[in-house]
Design an enzyme around this catalytic site. Structure first.
Site, PDB file in Angstrom:
ATOM      1  N   SER A   1      -3.519  -7.418   2.870  1.00 45.87           N
ATOM      2  CA  SER A   1      -3.694  -7.164   4.221  1.00 45.87           C
ATOM      3  C   SER A   1      -4.204  -8.379   4.830  1.00 45.87           C
ATOM      4  O   SER A   1      -3.688  -8.969   5.995  1.00 45.87           O
ATOM      5  CB  SER A   1      -4.737  -6.191   4.558  1.00 45.87           C
ATOM      6  OG  SER A   1      -4.225  -5.012   4.261  1.00 45.87           O
TER       7      SER A   1
ATOM      8  N   LYS B   1     -18.321  -5.885   7.673  1.00 47.08           N
ATOM      9  CA  LYS B   1     -16.900  -6.527   8.109  1.00 47.08           C
ATOM     10  C   LYS B   1     -16.489  -6.136   9.204  1.00 47.08           C
ATOM     11  O   LYS B   1     -16.395  -5.016   9.635  1.00 47.08           O
ATOM     12  CB  LYS B   1     -16.086  -6.330   6.975  1.00 47.08           C
ATOM     13  CG  LYS B   1     -16.191  -7.109   5.453  1.00 47.08           C
ATOM     14  CD  LYS B   1     -15.182  -6.464   4.403  1.00 47.08           C
ATOM     15  CE  LYS B   1     -14.314  -7.706   4.271  1.00 47.08           C
ATOM     16  NZ  LYS B   1     -13.211  -7.274   3.107  1.00 47.08           N
TER      17      LYS B   1
ATOM     18  N   ARG C   1      -1.900  -5.836  -8.525  1.00 45.54           N
ATOM     19  CA  ARG C   1      -0.678  -6.964  -8.192  1.00 45.54           C
ATOM     20  C   ARG C   1      -0.535  -7.942  -9.154  1.00 45.54           C
ATOM     21  O   ARG C   1       0.537  -8.391  -9.545  1.00 45.54           O
ATOM     22  CB  ARG C   1      -1.326  -7.737  -6.810  1.00 45.54           C
ATOM     23  CG  ARG C   1      -0.958  -6.795  -5.756  1.00 45.54           C
ATOM     24  CD  ARG C   1      -1.735  -7.408  -4.512  1.00 45.54           C
ATOM     25  NE  ARG C   1      -3.030  -7.690  -4.655  1.00 45.54           N
ATOM     26  CZ  ARG C   1      -4.038  -8.155  -3.847  1.00 45.54           C
ATOM     27  NH1 ARG C   1      -3.560  -8.293  -2.753  1.00 45.54           N
ATOM     28  NH2 ARG C   1      -5.106  -8.208  -3.983  1.00 45.54           N
TER      29      ARG C   1
ATOM     30  N   HIS D   1       0.866  -1.317   0.061  1.00 45.70           N
ATOM     31  CA  HIS D   1       0.056   0.061   0.058  1.00 45.70           C
ATOM     32  C   HIS D   1       0.903   1.295   0.032  1.00 45.70           C
ATOM     33  O   HIS D   1       0.461   2.185  -0.727  1.00 45.70           O
ATOM     34  CB  HIS D   1      -0.964   0.194   1.223  1.00 45.70           C
ATOM     35  CG  HIS D   1      -1.873  -0.992   1.318  1.00 45.70           C
ATOM     36  ND1 HIS D   1      -1.986  -1.683   2.375  1.00 45.70           N
ATOM     37  CD2 HIS D   1      -2.843  -1.427   0.374  1.00 45.70           C
ATOM     38  CE1 HIS D   1      -3.164  -2.665   2.400  1.00 45.70           C
ATOM     39  NE2 HIS D   1      -3.832  -2.255   1.064  1.00 45.70           N
TER      40      HIS D   1
END
Length: 169
Positions: free
Chosen positions: A137, A51, A100, A27
């Site tokens: 993460s 969440k 990514r 990040h």
């Protein structure tokens, strides 16, 4: 003021959105690169009430502020709702997203097209540094939960917070 005479004085803004639970070196790589391209970079810590994160929103914001303080042009805020509304409220014309792998592109392209269709906000994709191409993460939390070494994946202050949160005293 509008027109050519104001072009030189326009502040270039972008946003880097995410949950950042926790912020990783991947990040930070994207935020750092965006901070060199834009006058102001907002890090939008998106709130998803459905969440339960490892870190509370305020904790994430504090960690992000600590690890981005050196950039000088990064602002960190939380936001609940549509990212395009966050952008409209702050006059942000661009979203910066790290990619990514090719598998990220399909989903991110759909989001970019939707955001542009809703508000005209552009999305810029930045290829992730290969060092962080596997990093997320979720993966950091999982490895850290089981006692694995994630010291090379997160900034020291984040590692300290992770260890403290996961410590079973």
């Amino acid at each position: 003021m509008t027109g050519p005479e104001s072009e030189g004085s326009q502040v270039r803004r972008a946003v880097c959105p995410g949950s950042f639970d926790p912020i990783t070196n991947g990040h930070l790589d994207i935020i750092s690169r965006a901070s060199r391209l834009y006058d102001e970079v907002y890090v939008a810590v998106m709130i998803n009430k459905s969440k339960r994160g490892l870190f509370e929103i305020d904790e994430r914001i504090d960690l992000i502020r600590q690890v981005t303080a050196e950039y000088g042009n990064v602002r960190v805020e939380s936001f609940h709702g549509l990212l395009v509304d966050f952008c409209k409220e702050r006059d942000i014309p661009a979203i910066v997203k790290g990619l990514r792998a090719v598998s990220d592109f399909d989903y991110e392209l759909q989001m970019a097209q939707m955001n542009n269709g809703l508000s005209g906000v552009e999305t810029l994709f930045v290829p992730t540094n290969p060092t962080y191409s596997f990093l997320s993460s979720s993966l950091v939390k999982e490895v850290a939960t089981w006692g694995g070494d994630v010291s090379h994946l997160v900034p020291p202050v984040v590692l300290e917070a992770l260890n403290k949160r996961l410590r079973k005293d």
